[in-house]
Design an enzyme around this catalytic site. Sequence first.
Site, PDB file in Angstrom:
ATOM      1  N   ASP A   1      -4.419  -7.079  -5.502  1.00  0.00           N
ATOM      2  CA  ASP A   1      -3.379  -6.453  -6.317  1.00  0.00           C
ATOM      3  C   ASP A   1      -2.450  -7.484  -6.953  1.00  0.00           C
ATOM      4  O   ASP A   1      -2.484  -8.664  -6.604  1.00  0.00           O
ATOM      5  CB  ASP A   1      -2.573  -5.449  -5.477  1.00  0.00           C
ATOM      6  CG  ASP A   1      -2.214  -5.971  -4.086  1.00  0.00           C
ATOM      7  OD1 ASP A   1      -2.340  -7.187  -3.850  1.00  0.00           O
ATOM      8  OD2 ASP A   1      -1.816  -5.160  -3.248  1.00  0.00           O
TER       9      ASP A   1
ATOM     10  N   ASN B   1       3.525   2.046   5.947  1.00  0.00           N
ATOM     11  CA  ASN B   1       3.197   3.452   5.706  1.00  0.00           C
ATOM     12  C   ASN B   1       1.681   3.685   5.615  1.00  0.00           C
ATOM     13  O   ASN B   1       1.237   4.719   5.163  1.00  0.00           O
ATOM     14  CB  ASN B   1       3.875   3.948   4.419  1.00  0.00           C
ATOM     15  CG  ASN B   1       3.450   3.151   3.191  1.00  0.00           C
ATOM     16  OD1 ASN B   1       2.597   2.276   3.282  1.00  0.00           O
ATOM     17  ND2 ASN B   1       4.027   3.453   2.047  1.00  0.00           N
TER      18      ASN B   1
ATOM     19  N   HIS C   1      -0.466   1.836   3.833  1.00  0.00           N
ATOM     20  CA  HIS C   1      -1.125   1.472   2.572  1.00  0.00           C
ATOM     21  C   HIS C   1      -2.037   0.261   2.754  1.00  0.00           C
ATOM     22  O   HIS C   1      -1.791  -0.601   3.600  1.00  0.00           O
ATOM     23  CB  HIS C   1      -0.121   1.262   1.421  1.00  0.00           C
ATOM     24  CG  HIS C   1       0.699   0.018   1.431  1.00  0.00           C
ATOM     25  ND1 HIS C   1       2.085   0.028   1.417  1.00  0.00           N
ATOM     26  CD2 HIS C   1       0.352  -1.287   1.393  1.00  0.00           C
ATOM     27  CE1 HIS C   1       2.538  -1.217   1.381  1.00  0.00           C
ATOM     28  NE2 HIS C   1       1.507  -2.033   1.368  1.00  0.00           N
TER      29      HIS C   1
ATOM     30  N   GLU D   1      -0.796   3.505  -2.020  1.00  0.00           N
ATOM     31  CA  GLU D   1       0.238   4.175  -1.237  1.00  0.00           C
ATOM     32  C   GLU D   1      -0.272   5.546  -0.770  1.00  0.00           C
ATOM     33  O   GLU D   1      -1.243   6.075  -1.342  1.00  0.00           O
ATOM     34  CB  GLU D   1       1.486   4.360  -2.112  1.00  0.00           C
ATOM     35  CG  GLU D   1       2.099   3.054  -2.630  1.00  0.00           C
ATOM     36  CD  GLU D   1       2.972   2.343  -1.599  1.00  0.00           C
ATOM     37  OE1 GLU D   1       2.751   2.532  -0.381  1.00  0.00           O
ATOM     38  OE2 GLU D   1       3.861   1.587  -2.013  1.00  0.00           O
TER      39      GLU D   1
HETATM   40  C1  GLP Z   1       1.690  -5.677   0.489  1.00  0.00           C
HETATM   41  C2  GLP Z   1       0.295  -5.866  -0.054  1.00  0.00           C
HETATM   42  C3  GLP Z   1      -0.727  -5.542   0.980  1.00  0.00           C
HETATM   43  C4  GLP Z   1      -0.303  -6.082   2.329  1.00  0.00           C
HETATM   44  C5  GLP Z   1       0.968  -5.402   2.788  1.00  0.00           C
HETATM   45  C6  GLP Z   1       1.529  -5.953   4.075  1.00  0.00           C
HETATM   46  O1  GLP Z   1       2.642  -5.201  -0.262  1.00  0.00           O
HETATM   47  N1  GLP Z   1       0.046  -5.203  -1.265  1.00  0.00           N
HETATM   48  O2  GLP Z   1      -1.976  -6.060   0.572  1.00  0.00           O
HETATM   49  O3  GLP Z   1      -1.296  -5.851   3.275  1.00  0.00           O
HETATM   50  O4  GLP Z   1       1.946  -5.420   1.788  1.00  0.00           O
HETATM   51  O5  GLP Z   1       2.156  -7.193   3.889  1.00  0.00           O
HETATM   52  P1  GLP Z   1       2.637  -8.122   5.068  1.00  0.00           P
HETATM   53  O6  GLP Z   1       1.438  -8.823   5.569  1.00  0.00           O
HETATM   54  O7  GLP Z   1       3.623  -9.085   4.439  1.00  0.00           O
HETATM   55  O8  GLP Z   1       3.275  -7.248   6.087  1.00  0.00           O
END
Ligand code: GLP
Length: 239
Positions: free
Chosen positions: A67, A135, A137, A142
């Site tokens: 993303d 949440n 995702h 989402e």
């Molecule tokens: C993001 C990304 C995800 C990621 C998630 C958790 O916003 N789009 O790909 O898995 O958040 O991030 P973190 O590893 O910093 O908790």
Amino acid sequence: MDIRIFKTEQEIGEAAGKIYVDYINENPSCVLGFATGATPVPTYTYMAQQCKAGKVSFKDVKTFNLDEYCDLPKEHKNSFYMFMYDNLFSKVDLKPENIDFLDGNTDPVAESARYAKSIEDKGGIDIQLLGIGRNGHIAFNEPADEFSDEAYKIKLTESTIEANSIYFDDVPMPRYAMTMGIGSIMKARKIIFIATGKAKAQAVHDMIKGEVTPRCPASILQQHPDVTVFLDEDAASLL
Ligand code: GLP
């Protein structure tokens, strides 16, 4: 799902990173799907160390990422591209032309079609790395009423904005992102999933033990034939 529980993030980084190193050594021109966030950083650190030590080469590896934010220049320090550049791309011998990334600053429909074709042209993703949001995702898919398919533009939820805005100190955190869809993620031949910390425990529980529902997008992974789950004890605490 193959669930593995570790004591520290470093141990996870080494174990998950080793899967990549071994895979690349056996399949030097493989196609890898990467993820951003704090969680995979130790895995990238391990890969970079192994590359520096001459134990693996990324020279024929092709990469995609899950993303990218919309309305944020690619070169901004908080773009996901720059995150990957800082944590992995600049530290290994990947060729720039082998790195593909969603563009959050162009027409989303055309970009989605371009990305899907690029993935297909390269033979599909061999290993997709995934983290999880609080949440449930995955990528930026989402909670929703139905599972998405190919890449699309999404409005981020308040929970995601709250979690990620700590990284933004000069511009407001973008409200939209381009994300690979659930359908494209599920096409990856193998998935390496990593979650650490108490804040992820409920989402990890719902993903593994809950019903398969787009309200917890990660729950779809129950239907993927090859998922290896790396957790620390906190993230696994509700299983
Ligand atoms: C993001 C990304 C995800 C990621 C998630 C958790 O916003 N789009 O790909 O898995 O958040 O991030 P973190 O590893 O910093 O908790």
